[in-house]
Motif scaffolding. Sequence first.
Motif: not given
Length: 200
Positions: A53-58, A64-72
């Motif tokens: 969700i934090e990666a959902c920025v303009v 980006a959101m998929h990469h962010a969740s995938s890393k975690v």
Amino acid sequence: MEINDGDLVLVDAGCEISGYASDITRTWPVNGKFSNSQREIYDLVLNAEKAAIEACVVGSPWSAMHHASSKVLAQGLIDLGILECNLEEALGDNYDGPYRNFFMHGTGHMLGLDVHDVGGGRQGDKGPERLLASGMVLTVEPGLYFGSWRTDVEIPEKYSGIGVRIEDDVLVTDDGPVILTSLCPKEISEIESLVGGKIE
Ligand SMILES: [Mn+2]
């Protein structure tokens, strides 16, 4: 199918209003309390969801959101001893590493007139990735699944049978992501005090 004491129930639901779709997923322990193993997986998915969700920025690329969740998720699978490798190996060269054995879908999709609306991902087959813009609405819905029937991967006994997905609808704005489904509780403490309680 019978729901038993100790099971998790995953509800993926939505409604339409004025022609626009919604999509939300919550996972609850039917007996009102997460087991330790369920709590570990739920916590991990929740952290991945918040990172996405934090990666959902303009201006952020669609992936980006998929990469962010995938890393975690990949790091968490290592920390829990489910994957025995380092983060780089768990993620793979193209986010196709062994963490995908347990998270086998995308992190989200566009939401609009259709539940799985068009416009996410690339523009055309090989075009540039779409960048998030103010006013876009998308879902964020990482999950982890350890089906007890699986024979293709090794799953520690204590996680066997656990499946968790948490999905929210997110509006991208110039001031950052706004969670449209925020009124539906997703913290463990909130869920445990709600599930099994009386509806007054
Ligand atoms: Mn969805």
